[in-house]
Write a protein that holds these residues in place. Structure first.
Motif, PDB file in Angstrom:
ATOM      1  N   LYS A  46      45.138  63.113 -10.189  1.00  0.00           N
ATOM      2  CA  LYS A  46      43.689  63.049 -10.356  1.00  0.00           C
ATOM      3  C   LYS A  46      43.140  64.426 -10.756  1.00  0.00           C
ATOM      4  O   LYS A  46      43.605  65.457 -10.257  1.00  0.00           O
ATOM      5  CB  LYS A  46      43.014  62.602  -9.079  1.00  0.00           C
ATOM      6  N   THR A  47      42.117  64.410 -11.604  1.00  0.00           N
ATOM      7  CA  THR A  47      41.458  65.661 -12.047  1.00  0.00           C
ATOM      8  C   THR A  47      39.948  65.451 -12.031  1.00  0.00           C
ATOM      9  O   THR A  47      39.454  64.307 -12.019  1.00  0.00           O
ATOM     10  CB  THR A  47      41.884  66.044 -13.467  1.00  0.00           C
ATOM     11  N   GLY A  48      39.293  66.542 -12.036  1.00  0.00           N
ATOM     12  CA  GLY A  48      37.832  66.458 -12.148  1.00  0.00           C
ATOM     13  C   GLY A  48      37.400  66.387 -13.605  1.00  0.00           C
ATOM     14  O   GLY A  48      38.192  66.134 -14.509  1.00  0.00           O
ATOM     15  N   SER A  49      36.079  66.670 -13.821  1.00  0.00           N
ATOM     16  CA  SER A  49      35.539  66.668 -15.193  1.00  0.00           C
ATOM     17  C   SER A  49      35.993  67.921 -15.920  1.00  0.00           C
ATOM     18  O   SER A  49      36.470  68.892 -15.315  1.00  0.00           O
ATOM     19  CB  SER A  49      34.021  66.596 -15.164  1.00  0.00           C
ATOM     20  N   VAL A  50      35.849  67.873 -17.206  1.00  0.00           N
ATOM     21  CA  VAL A  50      36.221  69.026 -18.021  1.00  0.00           C
ATOM     22  C   VAL A  50      35.426  70.257 -17.623  1.00  0.00           C
ATOM     23  O   VAL A  50      35.949  71.372 -17.598  1.00  0.00           O
ATOM     24  CB  VAL A  50      36.017  68.705 -19.514  1.00  0.00           C
ATOM     25  N   ASP A  51      34.148  70.080 -17.288  1.00  0.00           N
ATOM     26  CA  ASP A  51      33.288  71.222 -16.975  1.00  0.00           C
ATOM     27  C   ASP A  51      33.719  71.910 -15.688  1.00  0.00           C
ATOM     28  O   ASP A  51      33.606  73.134 -15.562  1.00  0.00           O
ATOM     29  CB  ASP A  51      31.829  70.779 -16.861  1.00  0.00           C
TER      30      ASP A  51
END
Length: 785
Positions: free
Chosen positions: A643-648
């Motif tokens: 899992k990853t967050g948003s690009v920002d």
């Protein structure tokens, strides 16, 4: 036969009686009948030749016993039939005592309804100039040198007389009627005082009355004078020779004591004490045909007037209902300045009356009441019209004495709305002119001057009020003028295309100078030498005002910044390359700007974003690269099920960043090493990539890459690799415009957040097309409107 002596005596007495009776009869016949006929015939015979006029005599009566002579119906007529002179009846009562005194003593001489006509003809001669012209010169000389026989007239009466004077050149007619004159004790023998009473009607409306004593043969008089309602229009022909003025109404009144004495240079030739006044005076400018000057009344009370040598003392001068009008004509001439028609003739008159030198005078008080002064400028369209009204007050202590100081206290209104006062002291006639006056004007409407503003500054005045506190002092011929102007709620209309208008941004200047209460203050201090013909107060004040306006619009942010301690730096906001967020130093500037704009609510702010097409391009390309790398790593982790967050918010690890940057290099550039001179911007946007490798690490072999890749990239630093990739990334005009808009939005939003500047006062200016050549700056430019 011999008569008795008594009979002889009676005979002689009878003869004497008879002789006396015959003589008396003859004397009576001659006196009553013959002499009147002879006198009448001789008058009818000789007078026409002497006077060159037609003579008429109705009746001559002589009473030889009472020594009275009566002539009735006498007249001299001109050749055209006009009456030169006449009387209904002349009666003279000679006294028998004249025989013994050898002096003609008349108990009474009475003239009823005498008439005389004096005409100044167009040839420059009077109508009486031909009298006695037929006489030889020696006869004229003899007559002129002869003295009058001695006479005494106990009573001289002229009843219901009339006298006309007609100046044909000037079309002036003076009519004196109902003339009644009474002289008692007239004599060239005793030359005693003569009791005189005179009354007459002047030009059918005015009256003149004199009573007192005169010494006609030594030319002196001491009389009481009363003149009422003398029509001033009668003197218009003489006024018109010197002035461009038509007197259309007015009457002169005077009452007082007159002394006339030709006794010597130390005694005034004429001395009048009393009161003099003019009522209902009206006049028009003969050029503009508009009302020039009028007054309800002008009264000089306590008047003491001396003529030759001159002197004047007046207790009070009261002016009621004075109105003057100044008109600028279409040719820009003034009705006041051009009022003198014949300056040479005026100067001659002044010299003749000996008024060319200052004479002693003192005026206790000059008071004004209900006076007004109008102004109209016909040289500009639309015309400028203004009026000073309800002027009242006084000037006290005017004097020719060098050290005398007069006090001034005047007040009034301007255009029915504003008020003004003038107070202080003056000494206008001293060699060292001294003036110390304070002028105050409250809430003067500026809209009457709108045509001037429209023509000379390019904007009409929509609204505004002007106040002034001024002080003027003159000493040693130097003027010091302190003017504190204050314009309130001044608003201009739309700009026009007047060719005479200055190109100054006047609206901006007003907005810069006008405070939050709508007050625009400006002070003008003027110093000048009154002896300098080039020095003029009005143009100097205008020049100072225009200089203030020029300074304001040429450096508006400097003037605005002076309100809050800033300066010219308030005119722009700097940004880091590629970024639109505000840095601390720039927010401080915006805080100062917001405070200044709050103090100047009429100002509007234009916000213009800009970019540096070199540095901002590198920063924008770097940002794009970083976004691409983060997206690539997120895809890798997603494929692994992580899992990853948003690009920002995502942060890429340094080792992954290095790996991905070199893979991207091989994909973009290829396997051939290319060393670029374009450095990675150290001031670019800070992304969430985690810690970067040090510069020493950048120079180490790329040990983490597969051997074939490491071999290709051998000798390249990480910075070289990044820079080469950045050169290949396209930054479009839309990217630049987006950055420009973001920067402008950020500035506008920040100013709005201060709560001191409303959105209606700020405007974002659309960006110009992006120039691909290196240009621009990484900032937002601000301009004031």
């Amino acid at each position: 036969m011999k008569w008795p002596s008594s009979m002889a005596s009676r005979s002689r007495g009878a003869k004497w009686t008879l002789g006396i009776g015959i003589a008396l009869i003859i004397y009576t016949l001659v006196g009553f009948l013959l002499l009147p006929a002879i006198i009448k015939s001789q008058m009818l015979k000789r007078l026409p030749a002497l006077t060159k006029r037609t003579v008429s005599v109705q009746q001559v009566k002589l009473n030889p016993f009472a020594l009275t002579l009566i002539i009735r119906g006498f007249g001299l007529k001109e050749t055209n039939g006009d009456v030169f002179c006449s009387f209904d009846e002349l009666s003279a009562d000679l006294q028998f005592i004249s025989i013994f005194k050898r002096v003609f003593v008349f108990k009474e001489i009475r003239v009823k309804k005498p008439f005389g006509s004096l005409i100044f003809q167009q040839d420059g001669k009077f109508n009486f100039s031909n009298l006695l012209s037929a006489l030889p010169p020696e006869t004229k000389t003899k007559i002129a040198s002869q003295e009058l026989p001695s006479f005494v007239v106990e009573q001289l009466n002229i009843e219901d007389g009339a006298f006309f004077f007609d100046d044909l050149n000037r079309r002036f007619l003076l009519k004196l009627s109902q003339i009644d004159l009474s002289l008692k004790g007239l004599s060239n023998h005793t030359n005693g005082p003569v009791s005189a009473t005179l009354s007459m009607v002047c030009n059918e409306t005015g009256t003149i009355a004199l009573q007192g004593t005169i010494l006609p043969f030594t030319r002196s008089a001491n009389v009481q004078v009363q003149m009422t309602n003398l029509d001033l229009r009668a003197i218009q022909p003489y006024v018109a020779e010197i002035w461009k003025l038509d007197i259309t109404g007015g009457a002169l009144n005077a009452q007082g004591h007159v002394l006339y004495a030709a006794a010597g240079p130390a005694i005034p030739l004429v001395h009048f004490e009393g009161q003099l006044g003019v009522v209902n005076f009206t006049s028009v400018d003969s050029t503009a045909h508009e009302e020039f000057l009028k007054l309800d009344s002008l009264t000089l009370s306590g008047l003491d007037l001396r003529y030759r040598p001159h002197g004047l003392d007046v207790t009070a001068v009261n002016v009621l209902g004075l109105r003057g009008n100044m008109v600028i004509l279409p040719d820009k001439s003034s009705n006041w300045k051009g009022m003198v028609k014949n300056a040479e003739q005026l100067q001659k008159l002044i010299v003749k009356l000996q008024l060319n030198k200052l004479f002693p005078f003192h005026i206790g008080m000059v008071s004004l009441e209900n006076s007004s002064f109008g102004f109209a400028d016909r040289s500009i369209e639309p015309n400028v019209v203004s009026e000073i009204q309800d002027v009242a007050g006084s000037v006290t202590g005017l004097s020719s004495v060098a050290q005398a100081i007069a006090n001034v206290d005047l007040h009034g209104k301007v255009d029915d709305h504003s008020t003004f006062t003038i107070t202080g002291t003056i000494n206008p006639l001293a060699d060292d002119l001294k003036i110390d006056l304070a002028l105050s004007l409250k809430n003067g409407e500026m809209t009457p001057g709108s045509p001037y503003a429209a023509k000379f500054v390019g904007y009409p005045i929509h609204q505004g009020q002007l106040s002034l506190e001024a002080r003027y002092s003159v000493h040693h011929h130097r003027l010091k003028a302190e003017n504190k102007f204050s314009a309130r709620h001044l608003r201009l209309g739309a700009k026009n295309n007047s060719p005479d208008a200055s190109q100054l941004r006047l609206k901006l200047a007003i907005a810069l100078l006008q405070d939050r209460d709508g007050v625009l203050p400006f002070d003008v201090l003027v110093n000048g030498n009154l002896d300098d013909p080039q020095f003029k107060l009005g143009p100097v004040i205008s020049q100072v005002f225009m200089s203030l306006i020029t300074k304001a619009v040429s450096n508006p942010f400097a003037l605005l910044g002076s309100l809050v301690g800033g300066g010219e730096e308030l005119s722009f906001v700097n940004f880091e390359p590629g970024r639109s967020d505000l840095v601390a130093g720039e927010t401080k500037k915006l805080d100062m700007l917001a405070k200044a704009l709050f103090a100047r609510p009429a100002l509007e702010l234009e916000i213009t974003g800009s970019v540096d097409t070199t540095n901002d391009r590198v920063a924008l390309a770097t940002s794009k690269l970083h976004q691409q790398l983060k997206a690539r790593r997120i895809n890798e982790l997603t494929a692994e099920g992580k899992k990853t967050g948003s690009v920002d918010t995502f942060q890429i690890e340094p080792q992954d960043y290095e790996r991905l940057i070199h893979i991207t290099y091989l994909e973009v550039v290829g396997t051939k090493p290319v060393i670029t001179t374009t450095p990675l911007s150290s001031t670019g946007p800070k992304q969430n990539f985690g810690p970067r490798k040090s510069s020493d690490g950048d120079a180490k072999p790329l040990s983490r890459l597969p051997p074939p890749v490491a071999k290709v990239l051998a000798g390249l630093t990480l910075a070289d690799t990044e820079a080469r990739i950045i050169e290949t990334i396209e930054v479009t005009p839309d990217d630049f415009r987006g950055l420009i808009q973001a920067r402008a939005d950020r500035v506008q939003k920040y100013l709005l957040q201060t709560g001191q500047v409303g959105a209606e006062r700020m405007f974002i200016v659309a960006p110009n097309p992006i120039d691909p050549a290196p240009s621009g700056q990484s900032r937002v430019d601000l301009s004031l409107q």
